[in-house]
Design a protein around this motif. Structure first.
Motif, PDB file in Angstrom:
ATOM      1  N   LYS A 152       0.806  -1.229   0.000  1.00  0.00           N
ATOM      2  CA  LYS A 152       0.000   0.000   0.000  1.00  0.00           C
ATOM      3  C   LYS A 152       0.831   1.268   0.000  1.00  0.00           C
ATOM      4  N   VAL A 153       0.336   2.238  -0.726  1.00  0.00           N
ATOM      5  CA  VAL A 153       0.775   3.625  -0.661  1.00  0.00           C
ATOM      6  C   VAL A 153      -0.467   4.464  -0.415  1.00  0.00           C
ATOM      7  N   ALA A 154      -0.396   5.364   0.535  1.00  0.00           N
ATOM      8  CA  ALA A 154      -1.546   6.220   0.876  1.00  0.00           C
ATOM      9  C   ALA A 154      -2.780   5.387   1.205  1.00  0.00           C
ATOM     10  N   GLY A 155      -2.577   4.272   1.895  1.00  0.00           N
ATOM     11  CA  GLY A 155      -3.679   3.471   2.383  1.00  0.00           C
ATOM     12  C   GLY A 155      -4.346   2.575   1.364  1.00  0.00           C
ATOM     13  N   SER A 156      -3.859   2.560   0.129  1.00  0.00           N
ATOM     14  CA  SER A 156      -4.472   1.741  -0.917  1.00  0.00           C
ATOM     15  C   SER A 156      -3.401   0.944  -1.658  1.00  0.00           C
ATOM     16  N   PRO A 157      -3.757  -0.250  -2.157  1.00  0.00           N
ATOM     17  CA  PRO A 157      -2.784  -1.040  -2.906  1.00  0.00           C
ATOM     18  C   PRO A 157      -2.239  -0.270  -4.110  1.00  0.00           C
ATOM     19  N   LEU A 158      -1.012  -0.536  -4.455  1.00  0.00           N
ATOM     20  CA  LEU A 158      -0.421   0.071  -5.654  1.00  0.00           C
ATOM     21  C   LEU A 158      -1.329  -0.123  -6.862  1.00  0.00           C
ATOM     22  N   LEU A 159      -1.949  -1.290  -6.946  1.00  0.00           N
ATOM     23  CA  LEU A 159      -2.847  -1.594  -8.058  1.00  0.00           C
ATOM     24  C   LEU A 159      -3.958  -0.561  -8.179  1.00  0.00           C
ATOM     25  N   HIS A 160      -4.514  -0.118  -7.065  1.00  0.00           N
ATOM     26  CA  HIS A 160      -5.609   0.852  -7.106  1.00  0.00           C
ATOM     27  C   HIS A 160      -5.150   2.198  -7.655  1.00  0.00           C
ATOM     28  N   HIS A 161      -3.902   2.550  -7.387  1.00  0.00           N
ATOM     29  CA  HIS A 161      -3.375   3.803  -7.934  1.00  0.00           C
ATOM     30  C   HIS A 161      -3.362   3.754  -9.466  1.00  0.00           C
ATOM     31  N   LEU A 170       9.059   1.530  -1.948  1.00  0.00           N
ATOM     32  CA  LEU A 170       7.703   1.719  -1.429  1.00  0.00           C
ATOM     33  C   LEU A 170       7.663   2.941  -0.516  1.00  0.00           C
ATOM     34  N   ALA A 171       8.676   3.074   0.337  1.00  0.00           N
ATOM     35  CA  ALA A 171       8.752   4.243   1.212  1.00  0.00           C
ATOM     36  C   ALA A 171       8.926   5.522   0.398  1.00  0.00           C
ATOM     37  N   GLN A 172       9.728   5.467  -0.657  1.00  0.00           N
ATOM     38  CA  GLN A 172       9.903   6.630  -1.527  1.00  0.00           C
ATOM     39  C   GLN A 172       8.593   6.999  -2.205  1.00  0.00           C
ATOM     40  N   ALA A 173       7.840   5.980  -2.618  1.00  0.00           N
ATOM     41  CA  ALA A 173       6.552   6.229  -3.268  1.00  0.00           C
ATOM     42  C   ALA A 173       5.580   6.885  -2.297  1.00  0.00           C
ATOM     43  N   GLU A 174       5.564   6.427  -1.043  1.00  0.00           N
ATOM     44  CA  GLU A 174       4.706   7.042  -0.030  1.00  0.00           C
ATOM     45  C   GLU A 174       5.078   8.512   0.162  1.00  0.00           C
ATOM     46  N   ALA A 175       6.368   8.776   0.282  1.00  0.00           N
ATOM     47  CA  ALA A 175       6.820  10.152   0.469  1.00  0.00           C
ATOM     48  C   ALA A 175       6.453  11.022  -0.730  1.00  0.00           C
ATOM     49  N   ALA A 176       6.613  10.470  -1.927  1.00  0.00           N
ATOM     50  CA  ALA A 176       6.280  11.233  -3.134  1.00  0.00           C
ATOM     51  C   ALA A 176       4.788  11.532  -3.207  1.00  0.00           C
ATOM     52  N   PHE A 177       3.970  10.529  -2.879  1.00  0.00           N
ATOM     53  CA  PHE A 177       2.519  10.750  -2.897  1.00  0.00           C
ATOM     54  C   PHE A 177       2.133  11.826  -1.896  1.00  0.00           C
ATOM     55  N   GLN A 178       2.639  11.717  -0.668  1.00  0.00           N
ATOM     56  CA  GLN A 178       2.241  12.667   0.377  1.00  0.00           C
ATOM     57  C   GLN A 178       2.690  14.078   0.029  1.00  0.00           C
ATOM     58  N   ALA A 179       3.882  14.228  -0.518  1.00  0.00           N
ATOM     59  CA  ALA A 179       4.355  15.556  -0.905  1.00  0.00           C
ATOM     60  C   ALA A 179       3.433  16.177  -1.945  1.00  0.00           C
ATOM     61  N   ARG A 180       3.032  15.374  -2.911  1.00  0.00           N
ATOM     62  CA  ARG A 180       2.137  15.875  -3.953  1.00  0.00           C
ATOM     63  C   ARG A 180       0.751  16.191  -3.398  1.00  0.00           C
ATOM     64  N   ALA A 181       0.236  15.307  -2.537  1.00  0.00           N
ATOM     65  CA  ALA A 181      -1.104  15.522  -1.977  1.00  0.00           C
ATOM     66  C   ALA A 181      -1.143  16.763  -1.093  1.00  0.00           C
ATOM     67  N   ARG A 182      -0.094  16.992  -0.320  1.00  0.00           N
ATOM     68  CA  ARG A 182      -0.053  18.184   0.528  1.00  0.00           C
ATOM     69  C   ARG A 182      -0.021  19.451  -0.314  1.00  0.00           C
ATOM     70  N   THR A 183       0.782  19.426  -1.365  1.00  0.00           N
ATOM     71  CA  THR A 183       0.869  20.593  -2.245  1.00  0.00           C
ATOM     72  C   THR A 183      -0.480  20.883  -2.895  1.00  0.00           C
ATOM     73  N   GLU A 219       3.937  18.729   6.760  1.00  0.00           N
ATOM     74  CA  GLU A 219       4.780  17.533   6.718  1.00  0.00           C
ATOM     75  C   GLU A 219       4.303  16.433   7.652  1.00  0.00           C
ATOM     76  N   THR A 220       3.366  16.738   8.549  1.00  0.00           N
ATOM     77  CA  THR A 220       2.876  15.745   9.509  1.00  0.00           C
ATOM     78  C   THR A 220       1.515  15.173   9.141  1.00  0.00           C
ATOM     79  N   VAL A 221       0.922  15.677   8.061  1.00  0.00           N
ATOM     80  CA  VAL A 221      -0.404  15.215   7.639  1.00  0.00           C
ATOM     81  C   VAL A 221      -0.240  14.140   6.568  1.00  0.00           C
ATOM     82  N   PHE A 222      -0.970  13.044   6.711  1.00  0.00           N
ATOM     83  CA  PHE A 222      -0.875  11.943   5.756  1.00  0.00           C
ATOM     84  C   PHE A 222      -2.245  11.690   5.133  1.00  0.00           C
TER      85      PHE A 222
END
Length: 449
Positions: A26-35, A231-244, A257-260
């Protein structure tokens, strides 16, 4: 132009060192497949086919969880990407328009990029998604001439000159459905890996006198996940984009930086999100609501003007109407709180309907589970539930009713009634002093012995 999707999700992902199929991490609470499926959904596909393999049953369940109309097919032996796409051919034999091939472990290809690939199909029979790599490494290289793609060369098969090319292959490809499967049928395995590669398609198309082209996207969209570190890099990339995106859309994040966020989180303009807030799947927050720090939200809907937290947990099925207040250390699950309800602190509300402007006192619990089944609690409008009330479901409290603090409510409370359900207090004069003296004497005797 109509489009169908083929999503390749058969790989085991041995470098993940996991029993779980790679595309289900999972990235952002959902399987990679769902992305990958979400990116393709923006095109309004006529059909979606997911090619499974390792952990096929689990991948199929995840596919249907996201899209109950999607189709799946098993690639029993993994003999390359072209071989995987060939497995989808029978399910798309009558498909009209294009087919786009996506990858279940490449979660960030954007809808805009996929739309650009469809647009490019007006000029080329086959369109490949490429990117300029900062470190080309072992990526396949795209050999071009002007705006035409001549061929794709896998790193293992490339010459030194071809390896110097920085335009790399993402693997995503688009072509007319009938042409796609016709070309796939011609793919051979005369290469270093002995596999059937989709990368052969542009050159095969050119041999038929057809053109191939490239759409270039940012390298960040092509991030593939093959290891836990990625996977950790993907999570960080997703969160950075979602926050922006949230900030650009008018959401206040006091400590971004603390909101997921989750994949499907929706937050309206002028909402305020405090520090250390975590969103699970299925959360919608309307404009003007506020989530104070250290809250965990999942599967819930929060209306305009509502406030939640700090340290609150909202679980699936929680519905908060306008101007509801949910305070610290409150948990809400599968419950509807009507306009103006206040649940200040230290309370569990599960499987319940709470009427408008009702006040729920501290320490209240809806006792919803009897050990076998769940039961529902209903509280009317303008009611007052005293602190430390246990509402033993199924039970109803009427409009404008009240429960006394410390009550265990096992029977319905009529409208406008006051329910007292606790033992009468009895005071024993002098008993406390005598009891303490006795206990101290016992303790002293034990110490001497």
């Amino acid at each position: 132009m109509p489009v169908s999707l083929v999503i390749l999700a058969a790989g085991q992902g041995t470098r993940m060192n996991s029993d779980l199929p790679k595309v289900l991490h999972k990235v952002a609470g959902s399987p990679l497949l769902h992305h990958a499926m979400q990116a393709g959904r923006s095109l309004g596909p006529e059909r979606v086919v997911v090619v499974t393999g390792h952990g096929a049953d689990a991948v199929t369940r995840a596919t249907l969880e996201y899209d109950e109309d999607a189709l799946t097919v098993v690639q029993a032996e993994q003999n390359g990407t072209a071989h995987a796409v060939a497995q989808a051919a029978p399910l798309l034999s009558d498909a009209s328009g294009d087919v786009i091939v996506l990858y279940g472990d490449t979660p960030f290809v954007s809808p805009e990029t996929l739309e650009a690939m469809q647009t490019a199909r007006a000029r080329h029979a086959v369109v490949v998604l490429g990117f300029h790599a900062a470190d080309p490494g072992r990526y396949g290289r795209l050999v071009t001439e002007g705006d035409s793609l001549l061929r794709i060369v896998e790193y293992k098969d490339a010459t030194d000159e071809e390896r110097s090319i920085t335009l790399c292959n993402s693997g995503v490809i688009c072509a007319d459905a009938k042409l796609m499967f016709s070309l796939v049928a011609e793919v051979g395995k005369d290469n270093a890996a002995g596999e059937y590669y989709l990368t052969d398609l542009p050159e095969l198309a050119r041999k038929r006198g057809l053109s191939a082209g490239v759409v270039i996207c940012p390298e960040s969209e092509t991030l593939g996940v093959n290891t836990r570190a990625q996977l950790a890099q993907a999570e960080a990339a997703f969160q950075a984009r979602a926050r922006t995106e949230a900030l650009e859309n008018g959401v206040t994040l006091t400590a971004p930086e603390t909101v997921f966020f989750a994949l499907d989180t929706v937050v309206g303009r002028d909402a305020i999100i405090g520090p250390n807030v975590i969103f699970g799947p299925g959360v919608t927050i309307e404009s003007g609501a506020e989530i104070v720090g250290f809250c965990h939200l999942e599967g819930c809907h929060i209306s305009r003007g509502a406030t939640v937290g700090p340290f609150a947990r909202l679980r699936p099925g929680a519905e908060l109407a306008e101007d509801v207040h949910v305070g610290n250390f409150v948990e809400i699950k599968n419950a509807i709180l009507d306009e103006g309800v206040k649940v200040g602190h230290l309370t569990y509300i599960g499987d319940a309907d709470i009427g408008e402007h009702t006040n729920i006192g501290a320490g209240t619990v809806t006792c919803n589970y009897d050990g076998v089944m769940k039961h529902r609690t209903k509280v009317g409008r303008n009611a007052f539930i005293g602190s430390d009330t246990m509402l033993v479901a199924p039970v109803t409290v009427g409009d404008n009713a009240m429960t006394a603090s410390g009550s265990v409510i096992t029977e319905d409370v009529p409208a406008e009634a006051m329910a007292v359900a606790r033992a009468r207090q009895v005071n024993k004069p002098g008993l406390a002093t005598r009891l303490f003296a006795r206990l101290r004497a016992i303790k002293a005797a034990k110490a001497k012995g």
